[in-house]
Design a protein around this motif. Structure first.
Motif, PDB file in Angstrom:
ATOM      1  N   ASP A 154    -101.288  44.517  57.413  1.00  0.00           N
ATOM      2  CA  ASP A 154    -100.388  43.403  57.756  1.00  0.00           C
ATOM      3  C   ASP A 154    -100.552  42.264  56.741  1.00  0.00           C
ATOM      4  O   ASP A 154    -101.288  42.403  55.754  1.00  0.00           O
ATOM      5  CB  ASP A 154    -100.635  42.934  59.205  1.00  0.00           C
ATOM      6  CG  ASP A 154    -102.054  42.421  59.415  1.00  0.00           C
ATOM      7  OD1 ASP A 154    -102.717  42.051  58.424  1.00  0.00           O
ATOM      8  OD2 ASP A 154    -102.513  42.395  60.578  1.00  0.00           O
ATOM      9  N   VAL A 160    -102.559  48.191  60.070  1.00  0.00           N
ATOM     10  CA  VAL A 160    -101.567  48.053  61.138  1.00  0.00           C
ATOM     11  C   VAL A 160    -101.760  49.215  62.125  1.00  0.00           C
ATOM     12  O   VAL A 160    -101.578  50.385  61.782  1.00  0.00           O
ATOM     13  CB  VAL A 160    -100.128  48.058  60.568  1.00  0.00           C
ATOM     14  CG1 VAL A 160     -99.101  47.973  61.698  1.00  0.00           C
ATOM     15  CG2 VAL A 160     -99.937  46.913  59.584  1.00  0.00           C
ATOM     16  N   VAL A 161    -102.167  48.851  63.332  1.00  0.00           N
ATOM     17  CA  VAL A 161    -102.576  49.848  64.317  1.00  0.00           C
ATOM     18  C   VAL A 161    -101.438  50.838  64.621  1.00  0.00           C
ATOM     19  O   VAL A 161    -101.668  52.064  64.681  1.00  0.00           O
ATOM     20  CB  VAL A 161    -103.050  49.147  65.607  1.00  0.00           C
ATOM     21  CG1 VAL A 161    -103.342  50.149  66.707  1.00  0.00           C
ATOM     22  CG2 VAL A 161    -104.278  48.299  65.316  1.00  0.00           C
ATOM     23  N   GLU A 162    -100.216  50.316  64.792  1.00  0.00           N
ATOM     24  CA  GLU A 162     -99.107  51.210  65.151  1.00  0.00           C
ATOM     25  C   GLU A 162     -98.814  52.212  64.036  1.00  0.00           C
ATOM     26  O   GLU A 162     -98.430  53.352  64.295  1.00  0.00           O
ATOM     27  CB  GLU A 162     -97.845  50.391  65.508  1.00  0.00           C
ATOM     28  CG  GLU A 162     -97.926  49.736  66.874  1.00  0.00           C
ATOM     29  CD  GLU A 162     -98.573  50.644  67.945  1.00  0.00           C
ATOM     30  OE1 GLU A 162     -98.170  51.822  68.062  1.00  0.00           O
ATOM     31  OE2 GLU A 162     -99.523  50.192  68.619  1.00  0.00           O
ATOM     32  N   GLU A 163     -99.003  51.755  62.793  1.00  0.00           N
ATOM     33  CA  GLU A 163     -98.797  52.669  61.652  1.00  0.00           C
ATOM     34  C   GLU A 163     -99.853  53.784  61.685  1.00  0.00           C
ATOM     35  O   GLU A 163     -99.577  54.936  61.393  1.00  0.00           O
ATOM     36  CB  GLU A 163     -98.904  51.908  60.329  1.00  0.00           C
ATOM     37  CG  GLU A 163     -97.826  50.874  60.133  1.00  0.00           C
ATOM     38  CD  GLU A 163     -96.540  51.471  59.559  1.00  0.00           C
ATOM     39  OE1 GLU A 163     -96.509  52.685  59.295  1.00  0.00           O
ATOM     40  OE2 GLU A 163     -95.576  50.695  59.403  1.00  0.00           O
ATOM     41  N   ARG A 165    -101.427  54.836  64.389  1.00  0.00           N
ATOM     42  CA  ARG A 165    -101.128  55.699  65.540  1.00  0.00           C
ATOM     43  C   ARG A 165    -100.040  56.719  65.167  1.00  0.00           C
ATOM     44  O   ARG A 165    -100.135  57.902  65.472  1.00  0.00           O
ATOM     45  CB  ARG A 165    -100.657  54.855  66.722  1.00  0.00           C
ATOM     46  CG  ARG A 165    -100.689  55.604  68.069  1.00  0.00           C
ATOM     47  CD  ARG A 165    -100.100  54.766  69.189  1.00  0.00           C
ATOM     48  NE  ARG A 165    -100.750  53.475  69.352  1.00  0.00           N
ATOM     49  CZ  ARG A 165    -101.930  53.285  69.926  1.00  0.00           C
ATOM     50  NH1 ARG A 165    -102.581  54.308  70.413  1.00  0.00           N
ATOM     51  NH2 ARG A 165    -102.448  52.083  70.020  1.00  0.00           N
ATOM     52  N   ALA A 166     -99.038  56.246  64.434  1.00  0.00           N
ATOM     53  CA  ALA A 166     -97.925  57.120  64.053  1.00  0.00           C
ATOM     54  C   ALA A 166     -98.380  58.181  63.039  1.00  0.00           C
ATOM     55  O   ALA A 166     -97.823  59.278  62.987  1.00  0.00           O
ATOM     56  CB  ALA A 166     -96.787  56.281  63.482  1.00  0.00           C
ATOM     57  N   GLU A 192    -109.220  49.071  68.207  1.00  0.00           N
ATOM     58  CA  GLU A 192    -107.941  49.780  68.330  1.00  0.00           C
ATOM     59  C   GLU A 192    -107.978  51.109  67.571  1.00  0.00           C
ATOM     60  O   GLU A 192    -107.476  52.117  68.046  1.00  0.00           O
ATOM     61  CB  GLU A 192    -106.791  48.906  67.791  1.00  0.00           C
ATOM     62  CG  GLU A 192    -106.407  47.758  68.699  1.00  0.00           C
ATOM     63  CD  GLU A 192    -107.278  46.514  68.491  1.00  0.00           C
ATOM     64  OE1 GLU A 192    -108.340  46.618  67.843  1.00  0.00           O
ATOM     65  OE2 GLU A 192    -106.898  45.444  68.987  1.00  0.00           O
ATOM     66  N   ILE A 196    -107.585  54.920  69.146  1.00  0.00           N
ATOM     67  CA  ILE A 196    -106.688  55.975  68.651  1.00  0.00           C
ATOM     68  C   ILE A 196    -107.480  57.273  68.474  1.00  0.00           C
ATOM     69  O   ILE A 196    -107.033  58.360  68.847  1.00  0.00           O
ATOM     70  CB  ILE A 196    -106.029  55.549  67.313  1.00  0.00           C
ATOM     71  CG1 ILE A 196    -105.072  54.375  67.540  1.00  0.00           C
ATOM     72  CG2 ILE A 196    -105.312  56.723  66.660  1.00  0.00           C
ATOM     73  CD1 ILE A 196    -104.496  53.772  66.253  1.00  0.00           C
ATOM     74  N   GLU A 199    -108.243  58.842  71.887  1.00  0.00           N
ATOM     75  CA  GLU A 199    -107.047  59.491  72.477  1.00  0.00           C
ATOM     76  C   GLU A 199    -106.745  60.813  71.776  1.00  0.00           C
ATOM     77  O   GLU A 199    -106.371  61.792  72.405  1.00  0.00           O
ATOM     78  CB  GLU A 199    -105.815  58.589  72.314  1.00  0.00           C
ATOM     79  CG  GLU A 199    -105.760  57.434  73.294  1.00  0.00           C
ATOM     80  CD  GLU A 199    -104.867  56.301  72.761  1.00  0.00           C
ATOM     81  OE1 GLU A 199    -103.910  56.578  71.997  1.00  0.00           O
ATOM     82  OE2 GLU A 199    -105.148  55.135  73.111  1.00  0.00           O
TER      83      GLU A 199
END
Ligand SMILES: Cc1ncc(COP(=O)(O)O)c(C=O)c1O
Length: 424
Positions: A154, A160-163, A165-166, A192, A196, A199
């Motif tokens: 960022d 970037v956590v969402e990146e 995760r994806a 975070e 990931i 999970e």
């Protein structure tokens, strides 16, 4: 040294002649003792420690840590050193050991990830890191035949956590967070990243090569430190370098695992069919020099918690002074909000390469990188922070007066030469 290609002397020279030549050859080395370099050296400003380390390396000049049966003292020192660091990082004793440096710790962590993934039936294991992860991860992937996915950071330079995760998929072997990353000194969101990993059922490595021996004391000083060590559920391994803020000499890092099974995966065993007998080794190297192991142990024992806390206080004071002084120079700014004593500063309107060159002419060597100049602050810097700020102010004035850089693009570690070494 001479125009004649080097050759083995026909007759050996006495030690005085050899030493004289050795010293003569050092004429263009950086003068790190003056504290004018901000990478490669972590200057503890501790004469007693330096003498101790010199003594320890003489004591263990010839020993080889490859065979713990012949030199059990080294196995004990390695165990104790690794366990002392495990204690600091809230890990478990007996689940890691020493390597030759951050790159080797990272290499072994990636190997463990690859082997663990293969056991799960993944043929083509993938590593997911931030773009700011140290090049040692790319190198490990190259050497181990793995693929690396690098996710963006960022505006504060944190992953970037969402990146991430994806990017994590069925082939993921391990995710990585830095604590902190080298270029900007910021810690990735370890909680975070570890979530990931949990999970997805994959490993999570925290690269604390830089921060591992500083963050525990930063925390004790009351500085804000986001969770990053084994207290975070899901973190499965951590690398922490003793030859950086552990203040031992080069060749010492710790790689710790959460569980002993993972540590076993790190080992290579050969049963003796090759003809030379049983061969077991926990790192990439075979023969392992004894001085870095004994030196790391000695530095940990000599400094102890109070010594590291004293050093951290000096580093924090120097960092504060340097950051405030840099921000006070018109046109310069710190380009991130660092979590530790490592940061980059740059400018919108001043040619920072010209600044670096003007500083180099005065014998100051901040690390050069594409976004500006980079400092890793050592205890000794508290002595020279004001002097550096004065030199920096003068260098900025020169650059403003029209001095232009004629150097090529900045490279990691501040040398534009091919084959230049990194800034650690
Ligand atoms: C964050 C980080 N990881 C890994 C390394 C690699 O360590 P080494 O140069 O000891 O191999 C460095 C070196 O600066 C680093 O800063």
């Amino acid at each position: 040294m001479s125009a004649v290609p080097p050759h083995l002397p026909v007759e050996g020279q006495d030690s005085a002649a050899v030493l004289a030549r050795l010293r003569d050859n050092r004429h263009d080395d950086a003068d790190w003792r003056s504290g004018r370099i901000f990478g490669l050296i972590f200057h503890p400003d501790d004469d007693e420690l330096e003498e101790l380390l010199a003594e320890v390396s003489r004591e263990y000049l010839a020993e080889n840590a490859l065979n713990p049966v012949r030199f059990p003292s080294l196995a004990r020192l390695e165990r104790e050193a690794a366990d002392m660091v495990a204690g600091l990082l809230h890990g478990t004793p007996g689940t890691g050991g020493l390597t030759s440096g951050g790159t080797e710790s990272i290499f072994m962590s990636v190997l463990v990830a690859r082997e663990t993934a293969r056991k799960r039936g993944i043929d083509d294991p993938v590593l997911v890191t931030a773009i700011t992860a140290h090049p040692a991860f790319a190198k490990a992937c190259h050497l181990l035949g793995m693929r690396q996915i690098r996710v963006p950071v960022d505006e504060g330079y944190r992953l970037v956590v969402e990146e991430m995760r994806a990017a994590v998929g069925p082939d993921t072997a391990m995710v990585v967070a830095s604590a902190p990353c080298y270029p900007y000194g910021v810690i990735d969101p370890v909680e975070e990243v570890a979530a990931i990993a949990r999970e997805a059922g994959v490993l999570c490595h925290v690269d604390a090569c830089l921060g591992g021996m500083m963050l525990p004391f930063w925390e004790r000083l009351g500085e804000p430190v986001p969770p990053w060590d084994f207290r975070v559920d899901g973190v499965t391994s951590i690398s922490a370098d003793l030859h950086k803020y552990g203040y031992s000499f080069k060749g010492a890092s710790v790689l710790l695992h959460r569980d002993v099974e993972q540590y076993r995966t790190q080992w290579w065993f050969d049963d003796g069919a090759w003809g030379g007998g049983l061969y077991g080794s926990p790192t990439a190297a075979g023969t392992r020099p004894a001085p870095p192991i004994a030196g790391a142990w000695a530095a940990l024992r000599h400094l102890g918690e109070d010594g590291y806390l004293r050093q951290a206080t000096k580093v924090r004071d120097a960092t504060r002074r340097l950051m405030a002084g840099i921000e006070a120079i018109e046109g310069l700014s710190i380009t991130s909000t660092p979590d530790l004593c490592v940061f980059q500063f740059g400018s919108e309107d001043v040619d920072m390469k010209a600044v670096a060159e003007a500083l180099a002419e005065q014998g100051w060597y901040p690390n050069r990188q594409p976004g500006g100049l980079h400092l890793m602050v050592s205890p000794f810097h508290v002595r020279v922070a004001d002097e550096f700020l004065a030199a920096l102010t003068a260098a900025v004035d020169l650059a403003r007066d029209g001095r232009r850089s004629d150097a090529g693009p900045a490279t990691y570690g501040g040398t534009a030469r091919p084959g230049g070494t990194g800034g650690s």
